[in-house]
Design a protein around this motif. Sequence first.
Motif, PDB file in Angstrom:
ATOM      1  N   ARG A 206     -39.224  14.211 -13.583  1.00  0.00           N
ATOM      2  CA  ARG A 206     -38.043  14.614 -12.806  1.00  0.00           C
ATOM      3  C   ARG A 206     -38.206  14.251 -11.341  1.00  0.00           C
ATOM      4  O   ARG A 206     -37.311  13.669 -10.728  1.00  0.00           O
ATOM      5  CB  ARG A 206     -37.814  16.114 -12.966  1.00  0.00           C
ATOM      6  CG  ARG A 206     -36.758  16.683 -12.031  1.00  0.00           C
ATOM      7  CD  ARG A 206     -36.808  18.204 -12.032  1.00  0.00           C
ATOM      8  NE  ARG A 206     -35.863  18.765 -11.074  1.00  0.00           N
ATOM      9  CZ  ARG A 206     -35.813  20.059 -10.752  1.00  0.00           C
ATOM     10  NH1 ARG A 206     -36.680  20.921 -11.308  1.00  0.00           N
ATOM     11  NH2 ARG A 206     -34.926  20.489  -9.866  1.00  0.00           N
ATOM     12  N   TRP A 207     -39.362  14.573 -10.796  1.00  0.00           N
ATOM     13  CA  TRP A 207     -39.547  14.345  -9.359  1.00  0.00           C
ATOM     14  C   TRP A 207     -39.845  12.880  -9.055  1.00  0.00           C
ATOM     15  O   TRP A 207     -39.450  12.376  -8.008  1.00  0.00           O
ATOM     16  CB  TRP A 207     -40.650  15.250  -8.813  1.00  0.00           C
ATOM     17  CG  TRP A 207     -40.315  16.717  -8.960  1.00  0.00           C
ATOM     18  CD1 TRP A 207     -41.027  17.654  -9.631  1.00  0.00           C
ATOM     19  CD2 TRP A 207     -39.163  17.381  -8.431  1.00  0.00           C
ATOM     20  NE1 TRP A 207     -40.407  18.870  -9.567  1.00  0.00           N
ATOM     21  CE2 TRP A 207     -39.255  18.734  -8.821  1.00  0.00           C
ATOM     22  CE3 TRP A 207     -38.062  16.984  -7.675  1.00  0.00           C
ATOM     23  CZ2 TRP A 207     -38.288  19.685  -8.484  1.00  0.00           C
ATOM     24  CZ3 TRP A 207     -37.105  17.918  -7.329  1.00  0.00           C
ATOM     25  CH2 TRP A 207     -37.214  19.246  -7.726  1.00  0.00           C
ATOM     26  N   MET A 208     -40.521  12.178  -9.958  1.00  0.00           N
ATOM     27  CA  MET A 208     -40.769  10.755  -9.719  1.00  0.00           C
ATOM     28  C   MET A 208     -39.482   9.932  -9.826  1.00  0.00           C
ATOM     29  O   MET A 208     -39.400   8.833  -9.268  1.00  0.00           O
ATOM     30  CB  MET A 208     -41.806  10.219 -10.701  1.00  0.00           C
ATOM     31  CG  MET A 208     -43.221  10.737 -10.449  1.00  0.00           C
ATOM     32  SD  MET A 208     -43.859  10.338  -8.796  1.00  0.00           S
ATOM     33  CE  MET A 208     -44.010   8.565  -8.895  1.00  0.00           C
ATOM     34  N   ASP A 209     -38.482  10.469 -10.514  1.00  0.00           N
ATOM     35  CA  ASP A 209     -37.192   9.786 -10.619  1.00  0.00           C
ATOM     36  C   ASP A 209     -36.266  10.126  -9.455  1.00  0.00           C
ATOM     37  O   ASP A 209     -35.176   9.542  -9.354  1.00  0.00           O
ATOM     38  CB  ASP A 209     -36.504  10.140 -11.939  1.00  0.00           C
ATOM     39  CG  ASP A 209     -37.117   9.429 -13.127  1.00  0.00           C
ATOM     40  OD1 ASP A 209     -37.767   8.379 -12.921  1.00  0.00           O
ATOM     41  OD2 ASP A 209     -36.973   9.920 -14.265  1.00  0.00           O
ATOM     42  N   ARG A 210     -36.657  11.042  -8.595  1.00  0.00           N
ATOM     43  CA  ARG A 210     -35.799  11.445  -7.468  1.00  0.00           C
ATOM     44  C   ARG A 210     -36.155  10.635  -6.226  1.00  0.00           C
ATOM     45  O   ARG A 210     -37.281  10.729  -5.715  1.00  0.00           O
ATOM     46  CB  ARG A 210     -35.976  12.934  -7.161  1.00  0.00           C
ATOM     47  CG  ARG A 210     -35.076  13.450  -6.031  1.00  0.00           C
ATOM     48  CD  ARG A 210     -35.435  14.895  -5.690  1.00  0.00           C
ATOM     49  NE  ARG A 210     -34.528  15.483  -4.716  1.00  0.00           N
ATOM     50  CZ  ARG A 210     -34.638  15.362  -3.386  1.00  0.00           C
ATOM     51  NH1 ARG A 210     -35.630  14.628  -2.879  1.00  0.00           N
ATOM     52  NH2 ARG A 210     -33.777  15.948  -2.576  1.00  0.00           N
ATOM     53  N   PRO A 211     -35.246   9.830  -5.685  1.00  0.00           N
ATOM     54  CA  PRO A 211     -35.536   9.086  -4.459  1.00  0.00           C
ATOM     55  C   PRO A 211     -35.855  10.034  -3.302  1.00  0.00           C
ATOM     56  O   PRO A 211     -35.324  11.155  -3.220  1.00  0.00           O
ATOM     57  CB  PRO A 211     -34.237   8.320  -4.198  1.00  0.00           C
ATOM     58  CG  PRO A 211     -33.557   8.240  -5.527  1.00  0.00           C
ATOM     59  CD  PRO A 211     -33.907   9.519  -6.229  1.00  0.00           C
TER      60      PRO A 211
END
Length: 464
Positions: free
Chosen positions: A330-335
């Motif tokens: 989730r967080w690695m996919d958030r710019p």
Amino acid sequence: MIPLLTADEMRAAERQAIEAWGIPSLVLQEHAALGALALIPRGEPVQVLAGPGNNGGDALALARLARLEGRDVAVWCPVPQPEWRGDAAHQARLWVGLGGGIGTSAAPADLMRTWRGWVVDGLFGLGTTRPLEGAAAAWVQALNASGLPVLALDLPSGLDPSCAEVPGVAVRATRTACFGAMKVCHGLMPAREACGEITVVPIPLDRSPEAAMHLLERPALTPRAWNAHKGSFGHVVIRAGSLGMSGAAVLASLGALRVGAGLVTVLTDPDVRAEIAAQVPEAMVRPWQGKVPPEADVLLVGPGGVAQVPDWEGPLVLDASALKEGEGKRWMDRPGTAITPHPGEFARLFGLPRPLLMDERLAQARQVSAGRPGVLLLKGAQSVLAGGACDELWINPTGHPGMATGGSGDLLAGMVAGFRAQGLPMREAVAAAAWFHGAAGDRLPGPGLVPRDLADQLPRLLRD
């Protein structure tokens, strides 16, 4: 930054020079041998260990050049009548044509007790991918026990150039003549420890080699304008601190302030607001009321037991309690997001085995970051930086085991937020924080330091 090449990347650079530029491989070998020979003190006798491949060719070229200098030189091979391959066969003919012999022994330890001067390790190089066995392993063990100074050619025999780990018995070199560019084994522990003093010997390549891994160097920060003010350097908001863990909020705010953030606001649980405010008067400390102030330039969440991440669309740094099980993707996919887990937190975030070896850390960091905009800092000795829509891994070489103490990560998270608030892109902000955090520790070697000691070093370090 310093590129760390794999064997395949180094071969590609050499192949480009040979096939596209047109430089003969023997010319590369002569340059390597000349540069390596210069690292052995003049007048010292030289015992040369040569393997059958290209590394042995380098060793035989060095032996010939040393003989032509008038040095006392002998060449040895762990096996009788070696089958020389490629350029090594040519170098062997040149050496024998000069009147040189190639000796061997079934009792290398006894032989080495008669040696004086330096030993040149040219047994195995770029092609090493598995542990040494048989006669080669016996010769390396005898060499390590001999106490003689050793110059390794390109890398100590027994190391895999593309790995940080030591797969088995390996030469413990006094010096390593690294040809063309540093390899992974030269830059990362524990393999780095076997290399001794490393000197990069230039060889004629027509361009800088491409590498997917780099060692961080001191970041270049933009000088401040003469008329700058606190609003010029960003506003860090930190959601941190709970009963019994107020110190984490203190350290995170110190991290942001000490790297130069213009303003820091701590949003904390009401029970600990007063004690945090008393310890960091430079920060604005307010009770958490469920909303991030609109003037925030970056938000840090997690230190001191804060698990809930507020709704926020801006730059986000997550540490400690905010790194919840299964939420890594989730967080690695958030710019615009950075996560800073230690290995245990990393394993919970991504549902992976806890990475223990350095090579496991590298592989898992690549796996979870590939093509994703979020930035990962996998903390620990030689912290690994990945992501940010960049395929390169950056490794931080600064720091020491004395920094392994509670609160060190909270300070680091605040530093990340502080650098991001001042305008650095998130990946560069994480890199700067990791490097300066470790460099502050390097000014205070040994155990017994506390995170506040690191914070006190930062202003001087940033000025130097």
